[in-house]
Design a protein around this motif. Sequence first.
Motif, short mmCIF file in Angstrom:
data_model
loop_
_atom_site.label_atom_id
_atom_site.label_comp_id
_atom_site.label_asym_id
_atom_site.label_seq_id
_atom_site.Cartn_x
_atom_site.Cartn_y
_atom_site.Cartn_z
N ALA A 92 0.82 -1.22 0.00
CA ALA A 92 0.00 0.00 0.00
C ALA A 92 0.85 1.26 0.00
N GLN A 93 2.02 1.22 0.62
CA GLN A 93 2.89 2.39 0.65
C GLN A 93 3.58 2.64 -0.69
N ALA A 94 3.57 1.64 -1.57
CA ALA A 94 4.23 1.76 -2.87
C ALA A 94 3.29 2.24 -3.96
N THR A 95 2.06 2.54 -3.60
CA THR A 95 1.07 2.96 -4.60
C THR A 95 0.17 4.02 -4.01
N ARG A 96 -0.66 4.56 -4.85
CA ARG A 96 -1.68 5.51 -4.40
C ARG A 96 -3.01 5.01 -4.90
N SER A 97 -3.99 4.97 -4.01
CA SER A 97 -5.33 4.56 -4.45
C SER A 97 -6.10 5.79 -4.88
N LEU A 98 -6.78 5.68 -6.02
CA LEU A 98 -7.59 6.77 -6.55
C LEU A 98 -9.00 6.73 -5.97
N ALA A 99 -9.49 5.52 -5.71
CA ALA A 99 -10.82 5.33 -5.13
C ALA A 99 -10.91 3.90 -4.61
N VAL A 100 -11.72 3.74 -3.56
CA VAL A 100 -11.94 2.42 -2.97
C VAL A 100 -13.44 2.27 -2.70
N TRP A 101 -13.98 1.10 -3.03
CA TRP A 101 -15.40 0.82 -2.82
C TRP A 101 -15.55 -0.33 -1.84
N GLY A 102 -16.47 -0.17 -0.92
CA GLY A 102 -16.80 -1.26 0.00
C GLY A 102 -17.61 -2.31 -0.73
#
Length: 141
Positions: free
Chosen positions: A126-136
């Motif tokens: 997770a520290q090596a990337t960036r999330s643009l959006a996350v859905w439950g």
Amino acid sequence: MKPLYVMMHRWAATPFVWGESDCCLCLADWYNHVHGKDPAAHLRGQYCDALSCQRLCGWFSDPVTVIENCLETVGGRPLIDAPALGDVGVILIRSKDDDRPLPAGAIWLGDCWGCKGPTGATTINAQATRSLAVWGIGYEG
């Protein structure tokens, strides 16, 4: 073995094919496994490479909208700030051949992202990337 990891093993064993088993459609397979509905049925078999994928749905210019539109076909899912096990997201990754970050559909595995790629399945810190959006997704693993 838990369903989430069965899915990741399936991704590892399945060739990456645009329009059949790419990172977006693999997320739809996961959603279908959890909820019994395919949010990307309208995309399957409609493109055959990165260019036709971009032309059809705009994956490289607006991947968040692509996933959002797919989820809307099955009633939608909430955007969330922090992923729980089995939630899906769009993350940015760097390819070996290009230094530009590219969007990828991924599943949260609890401590990293799982992603379908051209060489199978991979995990991304997770520290090596960036999330643009996350859905439950509502996975009860």
